[in-house]
Motif scaffolding. Sequence first.
Motif, PDB file in Angstrom:
ATOM      1  N   ALA B   2       0.828  -1.193   0.000  1.00 25.74           N
ATOM      2  CA  ALA B   2       0.000   0.000   0.000  1.00 25.74           C
ATOM      3  C   ALA B   2       0.867   1.248   0.000  1.00 25.74           C
ATOM      4  O   ALA B   2       0.411   2.309  -0.367  1.00 25.74           O
ATOM      5  CB  ALA B   2      -0.919   0.003   1.215  1.00 25.74           C
ATOM      6  N   THR B   5       0.027   5.223   3.984  1.00 27.57           N
ATOM      7  CA  THR B   5      -1.417   5.418   4.100  1.00 27.57           C
ATOM      8  C   THR B   5      -1.706   6.450   5.176  1.00 27.57           C
ATOM      9  O   THR B   5      -1.243   6.311   6.314  1.00 27.57           O
ATOM     10  CB  THR B   5      -2.113   4.097   4.463  1.00 27.57           C
ATOM     11  OG1 THR B   5      -1.803   3.115   3.463  1.00 27.57           O
ATOM     12  CG2 THR B   5      -3.618   4.289   4.519  1.00 27.57           C
ATOM     13  N   THR B   7      -4.772   8.679   7.221  1.00 26.60           N
ATOM     14  CA  THR B   7      -6.187   8.864   7.541  1.00 26.60           C
ATOM     15  C   THR B   7      -6.319   9.938   8.606  1.00 26.60           C
ATOM     16  O   THR B   7      -5.431  10.102   9.455  1.00 26.60           O
ATOM     17  CB  THR B   7      -6.825   7.558   8.066  1.00 26.60           C
ATOM     18  OG1 THR B   7      -6.072   7.096   9.203  1.00 26.60           O
ATOM     19  CG2 THR B   7      -6.876   6.483   6.992  1.00 26.60           C
ATOM     20  N   CYS B  23      -0.682   7.853  10.249  1.00 29.51           N
ATOM     21  CA  CYS B  23       0.190   7.541   9.120  1.00 29.51           C
ATOM     22  C   CYS B  23       0.789   6.160   9.335  1.00 29.51           C
ATOM     23  O   CYS B  23       1.303   5.870  10.424  1.00 29.51           O
ATOM     24  CB  CYS B  23       1.304   8.566   8.991  1.00 29.51           C
ATOM     25  SG  CYS B  23       2.516   8.148   7.708  1.00 29.51           S
ATOM     26  N   GLN B  25       3.125   2.984   7.159  1.00 29.54           N
ATOM     27  CA  GLN B  25       3.832   2.550   5.947  1.00 29.54           C
ATOM     28  C   GLN B  25       4.183   1.071   6.072  1.00 29.54           C
ATOM     29  O   GLN B  25       4.468   0.585   7.170  1.00 29.54           O
ATOM     30  CB  GLN B  25       5.087   3.405   5.688  1.00 29.54           C
ATOM     31  CG  GLN B  25       6.052   3.517   6.839  1.00 29.54           C
ATOM     32  CD  GLN B  25       7.183   2.515   6.825  1.00 29.54           C
ATOM     33  OE1 GLN B  25       7.360   1.741   5.868  1.00 29.54           O
ATOM     34  NE2 GLN B  25       7.980   2.503   7.892  1.00 29.54           N
ATOM     35  N   GLY B 106       2.303   9.861   1.353  1.00 29.99           N
ATOM     36  CA  GLY B 106       0.897   9.510   1.379  1.00 29.99           C
ATOM     37  C   GLY B 106       0.099  10.536   0.576  1.00 29.99           C
ATOM     38  O   GLY B 106       0.661  11.492   0.038  1.00 29.99           O
TER      39      GLY B 106
END
Lengths: 116, 114
Positions: B2, B5, B7, B23, B25, B106
């Motif tokens: 991914a 990331t 949010t 965050c 990773q 991100g």
Amino acid sequence: AQSVTQLDSQVPVFEEAPVELRCNYSSSVSVYLFWYVQYPNQGLQLLLKYLSGSTLVKGINGFEAEFNKSQTSFHLRKPSVHISDTAEYFCAVSADSGGSNYKLTFGKGTLLTVNP
Amino acid sequence: NAGVTQTPKFRILKIGQSMTLQCAQDMNHNYMYWYRQDPGMGLKLIYYSVGAGITDKGEVPNGYNVSRSTTEDFPLRLELAAPSQTSVYFCASSLTGQGRSPLHFGNGTRLTVT
């Protein structure tokens, strides 16, 4: 301390025209140089980098940049742009700030707008 | 993978409220960073971490805190939100220090404080 100057905040061009985005830096030590691209509503992604060796660096999507040590420049070029190249482009410089601590400094960005 | 990331993607806060930007990773990178991006100003480093348990201030740390309890996660905490913290926040990671290793970013968190 190092600094990065992106000479144009906005560059409008027509599709299939060539483009050059200019970047100058100042540093008293050797540097590593990067160009990042940011598409709308996304994070930055690496376009290309200069670490050592050949001064002409090729990146993704047909972009290239040339490191010119005497002029302390790292201009980004593309011979023929597409609508999809519309994005913001950031030049970044990394230099040793002492004790092998590298500091990365970003320019303020250049918005490239490709018009049909 | 991914990558990095973040949010949430968007958040509106009232003045004085607190929140945590997440965050994560999955690239096993030691180095992680928080930047804020304001229009026409480029990116400013808020905090960074060179590994689990180690964090340090960047250019603009005031009003923020971070922690790094695992290699994967690097949350950014805003205490007592102020309008000046309205910005887009980016988390990034790199394999080694900023010298030669490029950053992986991100997609950002857009924060508005009113």
